[in-house]
Design a protein around this motif. Structure first.
Motif, PDB file in Angstrom:
ATOM      1  N   ILE A 403       1.464 -21.032  -1.531  1.00 20.45           N
ATOM      2  CA  ILE A 403       0.459 -20.794  -0.581  1.00 20.45           C
ATOM      3  C   ILE A 403       1.010 -20.676   0.694  1.00 20.45           C
ATOM      4  O   ILE A 403       2.267 -21.612   1.096  1.00 20.45           O
ATOM      5  CB  ILE A 403      -0.616 -22.075  -0.325  1.00 20.45           C
ATOM      6  CG1 ILE A 403      -1.236 -22.486  -1.680  1.00 20.45           C
ATOM      7  CG2 ILE A 403      -1.578 -21.659   0.798  1.00 20.45           C
ATOM      8  CD1 ILE A 403      -1.986 -23.533  -1.936  1.00 20.45           C
ATOM      9  N   ASN A 404       1.242 -19.636   1.554  1.00 24.76           N
ATOM     10  CA  ASN A 404       1.667 -19.291   2.743  1.00 24.76           C
ATOM     11  C   ASN A 404       0.836 -18.815   3.623  1.00 24.76           C
ATOM     12  O   ASN A 404       0.001 -18.001   3.505  1.00 24.76           O
ATOM     13  CB  ASN A 404       2.995 -18.460   2.411  1.00 24.76           C
ATOM     14  CG  ASN A 404       2.767 -17.056   2.025  1.00 24.76           C
ATOM     15  OD1 ASN A 404       2.640 -16.052   2.935  1.00 24.76           O
ATOM     16  ND2 ASN A 404       2.821 -16.786   0.597  1.00 24.76           N
ATOM     17  N   TRP A 405       1.335 -18.885   5.056  1.00 22.03           N
ATOM     18  CA  TRP A 405       0.723 -18.177   6.044  1.00 22.03           C
ATOM     19  C   TRP A 405       1.505 -17.828   7.097  1.00 22.03           C
ATOM     20  O   TRP A 405       2.549 -18.483   7.460  1.00 22.03           O
ATOM     21  CB  TRP A 405      -0.513 -19.197   6.561  1.00 22.03           C
ATOM     22  CG  TRP A 405      -0.131 -20.493   7.108  1.00 22.03           C
ATOM     23  CD1 TRP A 405       0.207 -20.610   8.228  1.00 22.03           C
ATOM     24  CD2 TRP A 405       0.197 -21.619   6.352  1.00 22.03           C
ATOM     25  NE1 TRP A 405       0.748 -22.017   8.393  1.00 22.03           N
ATOM     26  CE2 TRP A 405       0.686 -22.716   6.966  1.00 22.03           C
ATOM     27  CE3 TRP A 405      -0.119 -22.013   4.965  1.00 22.03           C
ATOM     28  CZ2 TRP A 405       0.897 -23.863   6.882  1.00 22.03           C
ATOM     29  CZ3 TRP A 405       0.000 -23.399   4.616  1.00 22.03           C
ATOM     30  CH2 TRP A 405       0.512 -24.401   5.624  1.00 22.03           C
ATOM     31  N   GLN A 406       1.115 -16.783   8.045  1.00 23.57           N
ATOM     32  CA  GLN A 406       1.744 -16.495   9.151  1.00 23.57           C
ATOM     33  C   GLN A 406       0.862 -15.503   9.942  1.00 23.57           C
ATOM     34  O   GLN A 406      -0.164 -14.769   9.538  1.00 23.57           O
ATOM     35  CB  GLN A 406       2.717 -15.751   8.862  1.00 23.57           C
ATOM     36  CG  GLN A 406       2.615 -14.364   7.800  1.00 23.57           C
ATOM     37  CD  GLN A 406       3.980 -13.596   7.456  1.00 23.57           C
ATOM     38  OE1 GLN A 406       5.185 -14.248   7.989  1.00 23.57           O
ATOM     39  NE2 GLN A 406       3.923 -12.521   6.711  1.00 23.57           N
ATOM     40  N   PHE A 407       1.178 -15.579  11.207  1.00 30.55           N
ATOM     41  CA  PHE A 407       0.307 -14.511  12.249  1.00 30.55           C
ATOM     42  C   PHE A 407       0.872 -13.049  12.054  1.00 30.55           C
ATOM     43  O   PHE A 407       2.112 -12.891  11.795  1.00 30.55           O
ATOM     44  CB  PHE A 407       0.534 -14.964  13.562  1.00 30.55           C
ATOM     45  CG  PHE A 407      -0.050 -16.018  14.115  1.00 30.55           C
ATOM     46  CD1 PHE A 407      -1.276 -16.048  14.471  1.00 30.55           C
ATOM     47  CD2 PHE A 407       0.545 -17.297  14.004  1.00 30.55           C
ATOM     48  CE1 PHE A 407      -2.055 -17.094  15.044  1.00 30.55           C
ATOM     49  CE2 PHE A 407      -0.124 -18.488  14.579  1.00 30.55           C
ATOM     50  CZ  PHE A 407      -1.495 -18.299  15.017  1.00 30.55           C
ATOM     51  N   CYS A 408      -0.104 -12.088  11.980  1.00 28.91           N
ATOM     52  CA  CYS A 408       0.027 -10.693  11.917  1.00 28.91           C
ATOM     53  C   CYS A 408       0.844 -10.404  13.185  1.00 28.91           C
ATOM     54  O   CYS A 408       1.167 -10.995  14.079  1.00 28.91           O
ATOM     55  CB  CYS A 408      -1.222  -9.975  11.736  1.00 28.91           C
ATOM     56  SG  CYS A 408      -2.254 -10.524  10.298  1.00 28.91           S
ATOM     57  N   GLU A 409       1.301  -9.152  12.905  1.00 29.02           N
ATOM     58  CA  GLU A 409       2.162  -8.559  14.045  1.00 29.02           C
ATOM     59  C   GLU A 409       1.432  -8.370  15.401  1.00 29.02           C
ATOM     60  O   GLU A 409       2.168  -8.848  16.384  1.00 29.02           O
ATOM     61  CB  GLU A 409       2.709  -7.043  13.699  1.00 29.02           C
ATOM     62  CG  GLU A 409       3.648  -7.060  12.538  1.00 29.02           C
ATOM     63  CD  GLU A 409       3.965  -5.647  12.177  1.00 29.02           C
ATOM     64  OE1 GLU A 409       3.703  -4.856  12.885  1.00 29.02           O
ATOM     65  OE2 GLU A 409       4.876  -5.457  11.300  1.00 29.02           O
ATOM     66  N   ASP A 410       0.145  -8.180  15.300  1.00 26.51           N
ATOM     67  CA  ASP A 410      -0.509  -8.131  16.720  1.00 26.51           C
ATOM     68  C   ASP A 410      -0.873  -9.642  17.071  1.00 26.51           C
ATOM     69  O   ASP A 410      -1.375  -9.865  18.125  1.00 26.51           O
ATOM     70  CB  ASP A 410      -1.875  -7.247  16.535  1.00 26.51           C
ATOM     71  CG  ASP A 410      -2.660  -7.857  15.322  1.00 26.51           C
ATOM     72  OD1 ASP A 410      -2.243  -8.937  14.830  1.00 26.51           O
ATOM     73  OD2 ASP A 410      -3.699  -7.121  15.038  1.00 26.51           O
ATOM     74  N   ALA A 411      -0.516 -10.686  16.492  1.00 31.48           N
ATOM     75  CA  ALA A 411      -0.789 -12.069  16.772  1.00 31.48           C
ATOM     76  C   ALA A 411      -2.270 -12.226  16.889  1.00 31.48           C
ATOM     77  O   ALA A 411      -2.429 -13.499  17.404  1.00 31.48           O
ATOM     78  CB  ALA A 411      -0.119 -12.606  17.821  1.00 31.48           C
ATOM     79  N   GLU A 412      -3.293 -11.495  16.383  1.00 32.53           N
ATOM     80  CA  GLU A 412      -4.585 -11.552  16.867  1.00 32.53           C
ATOM     81  C   GLU A 412      -5.385 -12.247  15.647  1.00 32.53           C
ATOM     82  O   GLU A 412      -6.432 -12.538  15.415  1.00 32.53           O
ATOM     83  CB  GLU A 412      -5.387 -10.353  17.153  1.00 32.53           C
ATOM     84  CG  GLU A 412      -4.985  -9.731  18.500  1.00 32.53           C
ATOM     85  CD  GLU A 412      -5.538  -8.271  18.582  1.00 32.53           C
ATOM     86  OE1 GLU A 412      -6.493  -7.932  17.698  1.00 32.53           O
ATOM     87  OE2 GLU A 412      -5.478  -7.839  19.687  1.00 32.53           O
ATOM     88  N   LYS A 413      -4.499 -12.336  14.522  1.00 32.86           N
ATOM     89  CA  LYS A 413      -5.053 -12.825  13.297  1.00 32.86           C
ATOM     90  C   LYS A 413      -4.011 -13.808  12.293  1.00 32.86           C
ATOM     91  O   LYS A 413      -2.800 -13.644  12.620  1.00 32.86           O
ATOM     92  CB  LYS A 413      -5.800 -11.908  12.288  1.00 32.86           C
ATOM     93  CG  LYS A 413      -7.007 -11.333  12.662  1.00 32.86           C
ATOM     94  CD  LYS A 413      -7.493 -10.262  11.764  1.00 32.86           C
ATOM     95  CE  LYS A 413      -8.947  -9.730  12.218  1.00 32.86           C
ATOM     96  NZ  LYS A 413      -9.592  -8.492  11.572  1.00 32.86           N
TER      97      LYS A 413
END
Length: 475
Positions: A403-413
């Motif tokens: 299970i991993n998570w990170q912000f997308c490149e646009d940092a909107e999601k």
């Protein structure tokens, strides 16, 4: 005595006196004259040095000394007459001495009643001793009074210190004002106010007009009625709205007349802010409770429609309620401000905590999610974990979950990925169950994000895109 009076008896004529008698008279007159002339001078000098130069006694004393001086002159004239007879001068001096004697005697007679009232030496000693005793008593009384004053001063200092300690750091301020409502004393002022800004001024000169009118009216009412008054008032102070609870008591003098007013002001700004926050939380809680009840109702209906027995329904429904309760606990721990994503993942997989770091890898920068995201993502994680226990990686000892998570490149999601592997081979389900419906439809719509659930042979994969608006802060 032939030496004194001659062989034939006394002869009163001066020229008939024997030489011895004449010498005796001369020496005696000289000594008496010198003494009577010296004594008045010495007494007058002593009298002047003692500073006793006024009153009837002083006049009589001077008259008496003048009389003694005159007698001395008479004897001095008698001495001279033995060698140079001058009966006229001697007669004049004797007459003057006689007049002074009469004047002195009359003065003494006139002053006698007053002299009788003059205390005797023994009486003076007694009075002096009494005065000395009184002086000692006064000294003792003074010492006792000084000790009492010192004790009272110490008590007042201690009371003042306790008073200052009690008010220091508290939201309580104390004031006093005169009859014209000008401040005469202030203590422990609210932040932003200084004593020099208040002393000698009125509320109208310090507070906003509307607030000043209200508080002045109540203070005048307290002085007019003689009864304490209470007031809760809000006004802007240093560009911030403050709330105060004020109690006003009339000040009285010793005769009971009203001479001003004393006030105690309690800053209740924080309390009112907490009350407003509490009301807001209660409204939010009511809203969330309704939403939660609606979700529970939907879960109950969907669970019931997909189960064949009551026991199966109770097991599934209880597990889903427990998942909701876990998310709820996280929110309560942080006063409903949100919850940590990492803690949410760990809590929903708590039954498999022994596998953290080995079979279950949890990776990503910790973030705080809003309450709505916590509830819905918690349900999604529960459904994924429940499916993995029955059919996926958690049903096989060799299975793993990442299970991993990170912000997308646009940092909107924020993108969260659930990836299973090492478990039984996966094939797409022939029908959509409650868990899939919950993840794809309910959670996705509730988060206003995207959910992609796929079933590759190596293991279930779920991608959830959470809008940045559902994130309160980053770790």
């Amino acid at each position: 005595m032939p030496f004194l009076f001659g062989a034939d008896g006394p002869d009163l004529r001066l020229e008939a006196w024997p030489a011895g008698l004449t010498l005796l008279h001369a020496v005696a007159d000289g000594i008496i004259a010198a003494t009577f002339l010296l004594v008045p001078g010495v007494l007058l000098y002593v009298y002047k040095r003692r500073g006793e130069g006024g009153g009837r006694e002083a006049a009589l004393l001077k008259l008496f000394l003048l009389f003694v001086f005159a007698v001395g002159l008479v004897h001095f004239a008698a001495l001279i007459s033995q060698f140079m007879p001058a009966p006229g001068l001697e007669g004049v001096l004797k007459g003057a001495a006689a007049l002074l004697a009469i004047a002195t005697a009359l003065g003494l007679w006139w002053l006698a009643p007053h002299l009788l009232r003059v205390p005797s030496r023994d009486r003076l000693k007694s009075e002096i001793a009494a005065h000395l005793n009184t002086l000692e008593e006064l000294k003792d009384a003074r010492q006792q009074l000084e000790e009492r004053v010192e004790a009272r001063t110490k008590e007042l200092d201690e009371a003042k210190q306790r008073f200052e300690i009690a008010l220091r750091g508290s939201p309580i301020s104390v004031f006093s004002q005169d009859k014209e409502l000008r401040y005469t004393w202030v203590h422990n002022l609210p932040a932003g106010l200084k004593s020099e800004e208040l002393i000698g001024r009125t509320d109208a000169e310090i507070l906003p007009a509307e607030a000043a009118d209200k508080i002045i009216a109540v203070k005048r009412q307290a002085m007019e009625t003689g009864d304490s008054q209470e007031l809760e008032i809000d006004f802007e102070l240093h560009r911030r709205v403050r709330s105060f609870y004020v109690v006003m008591e009339p000040l009285r003098d010793e005769a009971g007349g009203v001479i001003g007013v004393a006030s105690v002001a309690v800053d209740i700004s924080e309390r009112k802010a907490n009350e407003d926050q509490l009301r807001l939380l209660l409204r939010e809680l009511t809203h969330r409770s309704k939403n939660l009840l609606a979700v529970i109702h939907a879960i109950a209906r969907q669970t019931a429609s997909r189960t064949r027995s009551v026991d199966d329904f109770l097991d599934r429904f209880s597990a889903r309620l427990y998942a909701i309760g876990c998310s709820h606990d996280l929110l309560i721990a942080d006063d409903w401000h949100g919850a940590s994503l990492r803690m949410l993942v760990e809590q929903q997989l708590e039954a498999h905590a022994a596998g953290f770091g080995r079979r279950i890898a949890i990776e990503g920068e910790d973030v705080m999610l809003k309450p709505e995201a916590v509830h819905n993502l918690g349900l999604a994680l529960h459904e994924l974990a429940a499916n993995a226990e029955k059919y996926g990686s958690l049903s096989d000892p060799h299975g793993e979950i990442r299970i991993n998570w990170q912000f997308c490149e646009d940092a909107e999601k924020l993108k969260l990925v659930w990836q299973e592997q090492g478990g039984p081979a996966v094939s797409p389900p022939r029908r959509s169950g409650f868990g899939r419906t919950m993840i794809e439809n309910v959670v996705g719509k509730a988060l206003a994000g995207d959910v992609k659930l796929s079933f590759p042979p190596k293991g279930v994969r779920c991608e959830i895109l959470i809008p940045a608006a559902q994130v309160t802060s980053r770790g």
